[in-house]
Design a protein around this motif. Structure first.
Motif, PDB file in Angstrom:
ATOM      1  N   ARG A   1       0.595  -0.964  -0.117  1.00  0.00           N
ATOM      2  CA  ARG A   1      -0.346   0.121   0.177  1.00  0.00           C
ATOM      3  C   ARG A   1       0.977   0.938   0.249  1.00  0.00           C
ATOM      4  O   ARG A   1       1.114   1.732  -0.674  1.00  0.00           O
ATOM      5  N   ASN A   2       2.051   1.098   0.803  1.00  0.00           N
ATOM      6  CA  ASN A   2       3.011   2.701   1.100  1.00  0.00           C
ATOM      7  C   ASN A   2       3.476   2.498  -0.469  1.00  0.00           C
ATOM      8  O   ASN A   2       3.580   3.519  -1.035  1.00  0.00           O
TER       9      ASN A   2
ATOM     10  N   GLU B   1       1.036   3.683  -3.595  1.00  0.00           N
ATOM     11  CA  GLU B   1       1.323   5.342  -3.207  1.00  0.00           C
ATOM     12  C   GLU B   1       2.580   6.389  -3.071  1.00  0.00           C
ATOM     13  O   GLU B   1       2.203   7.571  -4.530  1.00  0.00           O
TER      14      GLU B   1
ATOM     15  N   SER C   1      -5.692   3.215  -5.075  1.00  0.00           N
ATOM     16  CA  SER C   1      -4.699   4.134  -6.107  1.00  0.00           C
ATOM     17  C   SER C   1      -4.465   3.256  -7.276  1.00  0.00           C
ATOM     18  O   SER C   1      -3.445   3.705  -8.305  1.00  0.00           O
TER      19      SER C   1
END
Length: 409
Positions: A240-241, A244, A351
């Motif tokens: 997830r990071n 992004e 995203s």
């Protein structure tokens, strides 16, 4: 981030030549005055050369002399005048292009793989500039030596100039002859610089533009690469990071792509008429050069001039078409770079979905390639080079047939 000034020899040489013409950026009022003086100096030399060639063409036509020799000189000088006029019309845009190249292309830090791309780009530019400079020097030397060799071969008492002024009397007597001869050498040097300095800087800008497209393709390919090993315990959080960060970098790459497209449009706006003139005139000039080399009974000194001019014209035309072809190929490769990004490894969160959809938009936009056209009539590529050579060969064949038919009748 900007670093020290570039040390590329091809760029330094083009900078010097453009300063000689007077079309370079000025950093203070004193430099601005010098640039304006050099522009006036260049225009006066160009207009003087045009006047001399018009007069020479008129008297050559009346006396039924070697009209094709004068025609080739006239076309070359008129092309140089047209280039100066067009660049002066777009002077602000031309200087903005150079400023943008200095700030965004030449004086920027790059990674190792990107540096390799730029090194290849610099080698290509250096090869082009050296080739044109050497051929231009050979043409200048041949023009300078032609009156001396022709006079010695014919053992004539009458003195010859580089370009016939159709004047007699004191102008052919010392010291007026030496003064006129020197002025013609200076005039020819300035015309020669004007003739190819705008072409070389165009090729440098186009080749560097294609290199920036290659760098952007490389960055898009590495967009979703993981910089570290994902562990099972923190896989979801790390992905997830990572998505992004990847999406933020992607938006920066899209802005870079838009800037490159805008730069290409400005380059097209400045040079489109020059490209059209090059395509139209070169096909005729190559035909006339071939005629002067193969079909006339010209002395060796004059024939050597046209051998150098033929070589220079073909090299300059290849530079033009190759640079434009590189822009087409490399702008199209952005689509392959976007598709090659490891988007399949990214999670299907918000995203991730946005990144996939935006990559599709980049691919669709990149398929509409950037190109440089001849005033919008057709895009210029390496196919244009072969078409011009075939057209010049057709013109040469027709000219030879006409001359043979005239001699028989």
């Amino acid at each position: 981030m900007q670093t020290k000034k570039h040390s590329d020899a091809s760029i330094s040489l083009c900078t010097f030549l453009l300063k000689v013409v007077g079309l370079w950026r000025a950093e203070n009022p004193s430099e601005m005055r010098r640039r304006q003086i050099m522009i006036v100096y260049t225009l006066s030399h160009t207009l003087l050369a045009v006047a001399i060639e018009v007069r020479d063409f008129y008297f050559t036509w009346i006396n039924k002399d070697d009209i094709f020799y004068v025609l080739t000189n006239s076309l070359t000088i008129c092309m140089a005048l047209a280039k100066i006029y067009i660049i002066l019309m777009h002077k602000a845009e031309f200087l903005d292009l150079i400023a943008y190249m200095e700030d965004k292309f030449w004086n920027v830090n790059y990674e190792n793989e990107e540096k390799k791309i730029l090194d290849g780009c610099r080698k290509t530019c250096m090869f082009f500039v050296l080739t044109v400079s050497i051929v231009g020097l050979c043409v200048t030397v041949c023009y300078i030596m032609n009156p001396l060799i022709a006079r010695r071969a014919n053992n004539e008492s009458e003195r010859l100039l580089l370009f016939n002024l159709w004047l007699s009397g004191p102008i052919l007597v010392s010291p007026y002859y030496e003064m006129t001869y020197t002025l013609q050498v200076i005039n020819m040097y300035q015309i020669g610089v004007c003739y190819f300095c705008f072409d070389t800087i165009f090729c440098i800008m186009a080749v560097h533009l294609s290199a920036q497209f290659r760098i952007l393709q490389l960055r898009l390919t590495k967009l979703c690469n993981m910089q570290h090993q994902i562990t099972e315990k923190g896989a979801e959080t790390m992905l997830r990071n990572h998505i992004e960060k990847s999406y933020r970098r992607f938006k920066q790459y899209v802005r870079e792509h838009q800037a490159l497209i805008h730069f290409c449009d400005k380059l097209e706006n400045v040079y489109t008429l020059i490209i059209l003139g090059q395509v139209l005139v070169f096909s005729l000039l190559i035909c006339l050069f071939g005629y002067q080399i193969l079909l006339t009974n010209a002395p060796p000194a004059r024939r050597s001039i046209f051998i150098c001019l033929m070589t220079g014209s073909m090299a300059l035309l290849f530079m033009f078409t190759y640079s434009c072809d590189e822009v087409i190929e490399r702008s199209d490769s952005i689509a392959f770079g976007a598709y090659s990004a490891l988007w399949t490894l990214m999670p299907m969160n918000k995203s991730g979905k946005m990144l996939r959809n935006d990559l599709i938009l980049v691919i669709v936009r990149a398929r509409r390639v950037c190109c440089l056209t001849a005033n919008g009539f057709f895009p210029v590529s390496l196919e244009t080079y072969t078409s011009i050579l075939s057209t010049a060969a057709s013109y040469f064949t027709l000219l030879r047939s006409h001359i043979e038919h005239t001699s028989v009748t």
